[in-house]
Design an enzyme around this catalytic site. Structure first.
Site, PDB file in Angstrom:
ATOM      1  N   GLY A 209     -15.020  10.711  -1.976  1.00 41.04           N
ATOM      2  CA  GLY A 209     -15.389  11.918  -2.721  1.00 41.04           C
ATOM      3  C   GLY A 209     -14.338  12.175  -3.784  1.00 41.04           C
TER       4      GLY A 209
ATOM      5  N   SER B  67     -14.105  12.099  -6.989  1.00 41.58           N
ATOM      6  CA  SER B  67     -14.292  12.585  -8.356  1.00 41.58           C
ATOM      7  C   SER B  67     -14.645  14.062  -8.394  1.00 41.58           C
ATOM      8  CB  SER B  67     -15.402  11.777  -9.044  1.00 41.58           C
ATOM      9  OG  SER B  67     -16.645  12.026  -8.408  1.00 41.58           O
TER      10      SER B  67
ATOM     11  N   ASN C 248     -11.814  12.574   2.020  1.00 36.34           N
ATOM     12  CA  ASN C 248     -12.061  13.875   1.406  1.00 36.34           C
ATOM     13  C   ASN C 248     -13.548  14.202   1.327  1.00 36.34           C
ATOM     14  OD1 ASN C 248     -11.487  16.187  -0.531  1.00 36.34           O
ATOM     15  ND2 ASN C 248     -12.683  14.817  -1.843  1.00 36.34           N
TER      16      ASN C 248
ATOM     17  N   SER D 166      -9.946  21.799   6.909  1.00 37.07           N
ATOM     18  CA  SER D 166     -10.206  23.114   6.319  1.00 37.07           C
ATOM     19  C   SER D 166      -9.560  24.196   7.161  1.00 37.07           C
ATOM     20  CB  SER D 166     -11.714  23.362   6.253  1.00 37.07           C
ATOM     21  OG  SER D 166     -11.973  24.710   5.935  1.00 37.07           O
TER      22      SER D 166
ATOM     23  N   TYR E 224     -20.602  22.759   8.788  1.00 37.36           N
ATOM     24  CA  TYR E 224     -19.407  22.357   8.053  1.00 37.36           C
ATOM     25  C   TYR E 224     -18.170  22.430   8.945  1.00 37.36           C
ATOM     26  CZ  TYR E 224     -15.779  22.701   4.389  1.00 37.36           C
ATOM     27  OH  TYR E 224     -14.672  22.519   3.614  1.00 37.36           O
TER      28      TYR E 224
ATOM     29  N   LYS F 122     -15.578  19.517  10.288  1.00 38.84           N
ATOM     30  CA  LYS F 122     -14.140  19.564   9.985  1.00 38.84           C
ATOM     31  C   LYS F 122     -13.310  19.566  11.279  1.00 38.84           C
ATOM     32  CE  LYS F 122     -14.072  19.671   5.463  1.00 38.84           C
ATOM     33  NZ  LYS F 122     -13.621  18.450   4.755  1.00 38.84           N
TER      34      LYS F 122
END
Lengths: 79, 396
Positions: free
Chosen positions: B158, B160, B236, B289, B303, B307
């Site tokens: 990830g 970019s 990431n 996170s 999510y 994580k």
């Protein structure tokens, strides 16, 4: 539409500061008189002056002018 | 004398010659208090089957310590264990040869198995046994040790996006060749690679869907083809938060996060490991996170579960991979100014900033700086750690 001049006037009166000194960066961090007691007075005064009710869960977090302006503007708009 | 554990070879031998004198026996008695007449009184000794003085067995054996402490392995040796058998008595005037031979090396524990033996002037075996000796690392030796040949090549999954892009830029600025992984935004990844290349860095963009088996291997292969290996992996990649209350949250929502965040990281780590363990140097940084340790953000379940699983994966692999010279750490950002928070009302963003001791949200550059530290030589002794980048909003 939020009357920003009125908002600054209320804040200045409660915190006993010059309303011309209030800007986006004004917060509990840089206004010595803005303590937790004055903060309660401030929220009550804003509610009375603008005829709105700040949700309990948000009241304690409105510790900067920018945030107060944003929240009160929403409340006024929704009236 | 061996200063370097790596220089010691199986089969290495070191010996010491020593002739035992009356004075040696006298000093041994003074030191130990062992004045058994068999060792010191010739008249008494004559009444025994030995007919003459027998030197203390441990006097001869003590010279094993001399060989171990001064020759093999030498300074820094810690004699951990010894078994021994005395085959013949040592007499006054015997010329002993005390020797140690390396039988086996245990690299991980820096431990040597030694054969220990003492013979007399006639070549007769006086003592035999086995020793275990640990070769300690001294501070001076550690400081003098050459820096690892860790490859300065980083893969950023990830790589970019908002945080990923900042990490790619920062690692490139720190001298890493960067593999910018992307899933769908080829334009953004290629623009970033052009930017990095224009700044004198080496970078390539590699497409891959981490939910598809085999993707991790092809990303790592691309890194090897382009830059010769992999030294740093930053996991990431994560799907958008997609907040949903439990009533409408489906398992497919959960699976999406588990597939990308956990399986994606898992497969990437496995694909990078041969490269990292080969050089006994690798850095894995997983972007988790604040939701893992902070108060729950209601409806962010999928999510947060992803994580949290990634955080646990990190801790377990940190423990497992440490002996291989690979560190595994997490960077846990708080609310960060990226498009990922575009759906969060400005009011909430401002409140979070106000609740934060440092009075602002995280920036992608804050996160990238933490990643760069964990990927640097300065963090060589940091593993299993979660570095919170949240301005102090949560403290543990």
């Amino acid at each position: 539409m939020l009357d920003e001049t009125k908002l600054k006037s209320v804040i200045a009166a409660i915190l006993d500061i010059d309303e011309n000194s209030i800007d986006q960066n004004t917060s509990m961090d840089n206004v010595e008189s803005w303590d937790s007691i004055k903060h309660m007075d401030l929220i009550l005064a804003i509610e009375e002056e603008f005829g709105v009710s700040v949700p309990d869960e948000e009241a304690a977090d409105l510790t900067s002018y920018a945030l107060i302006k944003l929240v009160v503007a929403d409340l006024v708009k929704d009236k | 004398m061996f200063h370097d554990f790596n220089a010691i070879q199986v089969g290495d031998v070191r010996t010491l010659s020593k002739t035992i004198t009356t004075d040696d026996v006298r000093r041994f008695v003074e030191l130990t208090g062992d004045d058994n007449p068999l060792h010191v009184d010739p008249v008494y000794a004559e009444t025994t089957p030995f007919k003459d003085i027998v030197v203390h067995g441990m006097l001869g054996a003590s010279f094993l310590s001399t060989v171990i402490g001064t020759k093999l392995p030498g300074p820094g040796a810690l004699w951990v264990s010894q078994n021994m058998e005395f085959h013949r008595p040592v007499r006054l005037g015997d010329a002993l040869e005390i020797g140690c031979t390396v039988l086996k090396k245990h690299e991980r524990d820096r431990l040597l198995d030694l054969e220990t033996r003492i013979t007399n002037q006639n070549g007769d075996l006086v003592l035999s046994g086995r020793a275990k000796v640990k070769v300690l690392i001294t501070r001076q030796a550690a400081e003098a040790a050459p820096k690892s040949d860790r490859r300065r090549v980083a893969i950023v999954t990830g790589g970019s996006g908002g945080i990923g892009g900042a990490i790619s830029r920062r690692l490139a600025a720190e001298g890493h060749a960067v593999v910018v992984h992307y899933r769908g935004r080829r334009d953004r990844a290629e623009a970033l690679v052009r930017e990095l290349s224009a700044n004198g860095s080496r970078a390539i963009a590699v497409q891959g869907d981490l939910t598809v088996p085999g993707t991790a291997g092809s990303i790592v292969e691309a890194a090897i083809q382009a830059f010769g290996g992999v030294g740093v992996l930053v996991n990431n990649a994560a799907p958008a938060i997609d907040a949903k209350p439990i009533q409408v949250l489906g398992w497919t929502d959960m699976q999406k996060h588990l597939d990308v965040q956990v399986r994606g990281a898992f497969e990437m780590i496995k694909a990078c490991l041969p490269q990292m363990t080969e050089t006994r140097a690798g850095r894995i940084v997983n972007i988790t996170s604040q939701v893992v340790q902070g108060n729950p953000s209601v409806s962010w379940t999928s999510y947060a579960v992803g994580k949290s699983a990634l955080a646990t994966l990190s801790r377990y692999l940190a423990a497992e991979l440490g002996p291989s010279g690979v560190t595994v750490n997490c960077v846990a950002p708080g609310m960060t100014e990226t498009t990922l928070i575009g759906d969060i009302p400005e009011k909430v963003q401002m409140m979070v900033a106000r609740q934060t001791p440092l009075r602002r949200l995280s920036t992608p550059e804050d996160v990238a700086a933490a990643v760069a530290f964990l990927a640097s030589d300065s963090a060589g002794f940091v593993t299993g750690h979660t570095l919170a980048v949240n301005g102090g909003l949560t403290m543990s």
